[in-house]
Design an enzyme around this catalytic site. Structure first.
Site, PDB file in Angstrom:
ATOM      1  N   LYS A  87       0.122   5.374  38.217  1.00 60.30           N
ATOM      2  CA  LYS A  87       1.384   6.290  37.560  1.00 60.30           C
ATOM      3  C   LYS A  87       1.473   5.846  36.085  1.00 60.30           C
ATOM      4  O   LYS A  87       1.686   4.652  35.907  1.00 60.30           O
ATOM      5  CB  LYS A  87       2.733   5.691  38.416  1.00 60.30           C
ATOM      6  CG  LYS A  87       3.559   6.957  38.631  1.00 60.30           C
ATOM      7  CD  LYS A  87       4.822   6.468  39.381  1.00 60.30           C
ATOM      8  CE  LYS A  87       5.744   7.650  39.401  1.00 60.30           C
ATOM      9  NZ  LYS A  87       7.127   6.865  40.073  1.00 60.30           N
TER      10      LYS A  87
HETATM   11  C1  E4P Z   1       9.237   9.604  40.916  1.00 61.57           C
HETATM   12  O1  E4P Z   1       8.177   9.280  41.220  1.00 61.57           O
HETATM   13  C2  E4P Z   1      10.375   8.628  40.606  1.00 61.57           C
HETATM   14  O2  E4P Z   1      10.269   7.379  41.210  1.00 61.57           O
HETATM   15  C3  E4P Z   1      11.759   8.989  41.240  1.00 61.57           C
HETATM   16  O3  E4P Z   1      11.549  10.218  42.098  1.00 61.57           O
HETATM   17  C4  E4P Z   1      12.703   8.951  40.258  1.00 61.57           C
HETATM   18  O4  E4P Z   1      13.977   9.307  41.235  1.00 61.57           O
HETATM   19  P1  E4P Z   1      15.548   8.930  40.764  1.00 61.57           P
HETATM   20  O5  E4P Z   1      15.826  10.074  39.600  1.00 61.57           O
HETATM   21  O6  E4P Z   1      16.310   9.395  41.905  1.00 61.57           O
HETATM   22  O7  E4P Z   1      15.838   7.563  40.321  1.00 61.57           O
END
Ligand code: E4P
Length: 218
Positions: A87
């Protein structure tokens, strides 16, 4: 549509696997911190444990923000397990890193996508997934789902293989609307997936069926 769980919690991952509907997991440094995972060895071992529970892609985020650092971290992560997806944040060095990983056959998830232009750039660099953050856009009064729609349309115009991974999905209507828009994947908390089960008429209907069965079988 693939369902990914957005968590680093092993119990929740196990629960979703047992339900038989889990296609993968996404994590981020905040989710790892929430589980109290600290230090490189602990972090690496936690990713391995996640990969052993779920048979699907597991996104593990690099912490470095420079090209060399991202490559170093990403290669180490990719060596952990064949299901690891590196990522990478949507920054200039991240785009270069995505191109590097793509050329090496290492899967990537470009995270922190808040515009169609960013998604297009990541797709051009060869990202496996792009992650538009639906909920966080809604939080600031923008329309996160509209962004998902825009990216789905653009990728479909050109047949890009990059998959749209709707992230920051906070509730059941978000998930269903992403499905209607044709997002390839949603990642969300376990509560959202479990929320798909619920309907009061199902509960009422089942109670009646069981009561009627009991009447004649008492
Ligand atoms: C994406 O991969 C992120 O980990 C995640 O979806 C962020 O979500 P949030 O805005 O609820 O923290």
């Amino acid at each position: 549509m693939k369902f990914f769980l957005d968590t680093a919690n092993l119990k929740e991952i196990q629960e979703a696997v047992e339900l038989g509907v889990l296609d993968g997991v996404t994590t981020n440094p905040s989710l790892m911190a929430k589980e109290g995972i600290k230090g490189t060895d602990a972090v690496m071992s936690h990713y391995k444990q996640i990969c052993e529970i779920v048979d699907g892609d597991v996104s593990a985020e690099v912490i470095a923000t420079d090209f060399e650092g991202m490559i170093r971290e990403g290669e180490a992560l990719a060596e952990l397990h064949p299901n690891i997806v590196v990522k990478v944040p949507m920054i200039k060095e991240g785009v270069k890193a995505i191109r590097y990983f793509s050329d090496k056959g290492i899967k990537t998830n470009c995270t922190l996508i808040f515009s169609a232009g960013q998604a297009l750039l990541a797709a051009k660099a060869g990202a496996t997934y792009v992650s538009p953050f639906v909920g966080r856009l809604d939080d600031i009064g923008h329309d996160g789902l509209q962004l998902v729609q825009q990216i789905v349309d653009i990728f479909s115009n050109y047949g890009y293989p990059t998959q749209v991974l709707a992230a920051s999905v906070r509730h059941v209507p978000h998930l269903l609307q992403c499905a209607e828009l044709g997002a390839d994947v949603v990642t969300c908390p376990l509560s959202v997936i479990m929320g798909l089960l619920n309907h009061p008429l199902t509960d009422k209907g089942l109670a009646t069926f069981l009561a009627d069965h009991k009447k004649v079988n008492a």
